[in-house]
Design a protein around this motif. Structure first.
Motif, PDB file in Angstrom:
ATOM      1  N   MET A 104       0.833  -1.191   0.000  1.00  0.00           N
ATOM      2  CA  MET A 104       0.000   0.000   0.000  1.00  0.00           C
ATOM      3  C   MET A 104       0.869   1.244   0.000  1.00  0.00           C
ATOM      4  SD  MET A 104      -2.654   1.509   2.778  1.00  0.00           S
ATOM      5  CE  MET A 104      -1.263   2.281   3.608  1.00  0.00           C
ATOM      6  N   GLY A 105       0.512   2.182  -0.838  1.00  0.00           N
ATOM      7  CA  GLY A 105       1.298   3.390  -0.935  1.00  0.00           C
ATOM      8  C   GLY A 105       0.463   4.639  -0.744  1.00  0.00           C
ATOM      9  N   TRP A 106       1.150   5.729  -0.423  1.00  0.00           N
ATOM     10  CA  TRP A 106       0.519   7.041  -0.321  1.00  0.00           C
ATOM     11  C   TRP A 106       1.217   7.995  -1.292  1.00  0.00           C
ATOM     12  CZ3 TRP A 106      -3.818   8.378   2.319  1.00  0.00           C
ATOM     13  CH2 TRP A 106      -4.281   7.483   3.287  1.00  0.00           C
ATOM     14  N   PHE A 107       0.418   8.788  -1.952  1.00  0.00           N
ATOM     15  CA  PHE A 107       0.900   9.786  -2.900  1.00  0.00           C
ATOM     16  C   PHE A 107       0.232  11.114  -2.580  1.00  0.00           C
ATOM     17  CE2 PHE A 107       2.867   7.027  -6.183  1.00  0.00           C
ATOM     18  CZ  PHE A 107       2.459   5.801  -5.702  1.00  0.00           C
ATOM     19  N   ARG A 108       0.794  12.176  -3.126  1.00  0.00           N
ATOM     20  CA  ARG A 108       0.154  13.479  -2.960  1.00  0.00           C
ATOM     21  C   ARG A 108       0.383  14.322  -4.213  1.00  0.00           C
ATOM     22  NH1 ARG A 108       4.083  16.115   1.745  1.00  0.00           N
ATOM     23  NH2 ARG A 108       5.958  16.416   0.447  1.00  0.00           N
ATOM     24  N   GLN A 109      -0.546  15.233  -4.426  1.00  0.00           N
ATOM     25  CA  GLN A 109      -0.431  16.121  -5.575  1.00  0.00           C
ATOM     26  C   GLN A 109      -0.856  17.520  -5.177  1.00  0.00           C
ATOM     27  OE1 GLN A 109      -2.434  14.833  -9.164  1.00  0.00           O
ATOM     28  NE2 GLN A 109      -1.053  16.069 -10.417  1.00  0.00           N
ATOM     29  N   ALA A 154       5.412   3.985   1.176  1.00  0.00           N
ATOM     30  CA  ALA A 154       4.624   2.762   1.048  1.00  0.00           C
ATOM     31  C   ALA A 154       4.982   1.784   2.154  1.00  0.00           C
ATOM     32  CB  ALA A 154       4.849   2.131  -0.317  1.00  0.00           C
ATOM     33  N   ILE A 155       4.114   0.780   2.279  1.00  0.00           N
ATOM     34  CA  ILE A 155       4.320  -0.292   3.249  1.00  0.00           C
ATOM     35  C   ILE A 155       4.050  -1.603   2.534  1.00  0.00           C
ATOM     36  CG2 ILE A 155       1.917  -0.181   4.067  1.00  0.00           C
ATOM     37  CD1 ILE A 155       3.045  -0.766   6.900  1.00  0.00           C
ATOM     38  N   ILE A 184       3.702   5.381   7.922  1.00  0.00           N
ATOM     39  CA  ILE A 184       2.682   4.587   7.240  1.00  0.00           C
ATOM     40  C   ILE A 184       2.480   3.289   8.000  1.00  0.00           C
ATOM     41  CG2 ILE A 184       2.086   3.356   5.119  1.00  0.00           C
ATOM     42  CD1 ILE A 184       3.799   5.415   3.610  1.00  0.00           C
ATOM     43  N   SER A 185       1.227   2.911   8.175  1.00  0.00           N
ATOM     44  CA  SER A 185       0.899   1.654   8.835  1.00  0.00           C
ATOM     45  C   SER A 185      -0.335   1.058   8.172  1.00  0.00           C
ATOM     46  CB  SER A 185       0.665   1.869  10.331  1.00  0.00           C
ATOM     47  OG  SER A 185      -0.427   2.742  10.549  1.00  0.00           O
ATOM     48  N   TYR A 197      -3.036   3.594   6.938  1.00  0.00           N
ATOM     49  CA  TYR A 197      -2.985   4.887   7.625  1.00  0.00           C
ATOM     50  C   TYR A 197      -1.724   5.657   7.233  1.00  0.00           C
ATOM     51  CZ  TYR A 197      -6.296   2.319  10.504  1.00  0.00           C
ATOM     52  OH  TYR A 197      -7.349   1.568  10.910  1.00  0.00           O
ATOM     53  N   LEU A 198      -1.845   6.972   7.307  1.00  0.00           N
ATOM     54  CA  LEU A 198      -0.695   7.847   7.123  1.00  0.00           C
ATOM     55  C   LEU A 198      -0.727   8.858   8.267  1.00  0.00           C
ATOM     56  CD1 LEU A 198       1.728   8.855   5.450  1.00  0.00           C
ATOM     57  CD2 LEU A 198       0.134  10.331   4.200  1.00  0.00           C
ATOM     58  N   GLN A 199       0.171   8.677   9.236  1.00  0.00           N
ATOM     59  CA  GLN A 199       0.290   9.607  10.343  1.00  0.00           C
ATOM     60  C   GLN A 199       1.277  10.699   9.937  1.00  0.00           C
ATOM     61  OE1 GLN A 199      -1.259   9.713  13.479  1.00  0.00           O
ATOM     62  NE2 GLN A 199      -0.246  11.692  13.626  1.00  0.00           N
TER      63      GLN A 199
END
Length: 121
Positions: A34-39, A50-51, A70-71, A80-82
């Motif tokens: 699982m990954g987090w991105f931003r724009q 990512a995790i 990330i968890s 989750y993204l803390q």
């Protein structure tokens, strides 16, 4: 196929914290990284981190390392993204996604609709 819904965005002052959530539907979420991105407006999408599917390893972009964590809870189909020590430059729409290689942003897909994070100075 996995469907993702992000939540938890909002407006926060610089130095503050937010916790984003990513709710997944579909029984296959647990087998994907699982990954987090931003724009940010006018900018390209940035890979935040990512995790792995097991939760045993994480990867972070230099811009967030030491501030973001990330968890995941695969039993609950949640990620989750803390975000701590937030800066105005963290302002962006944040997206979660699933992928096959947790260190390769090009391997991610099944994007959610995103959640807006605004950090005021």
């Amino acid at each position: 196929q996995v469907q993702l819904v992000e939540s938890g965005g909002g407006v926060v002052q610089a130095g503050g914290s937010l916790r984003l959530s990513c709710a997944a539907s579909g029984r296959t979420f647990s087998i994907y990284n699982m990954g987090w991105f931003r724009q940010a407006p006018g900018k390209e999408r940035e890979f935040v981190g990512a995790i792995t599917w097991s939760g045993s390893s994480t990867y972070y972009a230099d811009s967030v390392k030491g501030r973001f964590t990330i968890s995941r809870d695969s039993a609950k189909n949640m990620g989750y993204l803390q975000m701590n020590s937030l800066k105005p430059e963290d302002t962006a729409v944040y997206y979660c996604a699933v992928g096959v290689n947790y260190r390769d942003p090009l391997s991610f897909g099944s994007w959610g609709q995103g959640t807006q994070v605004t950090v005021s100075s």
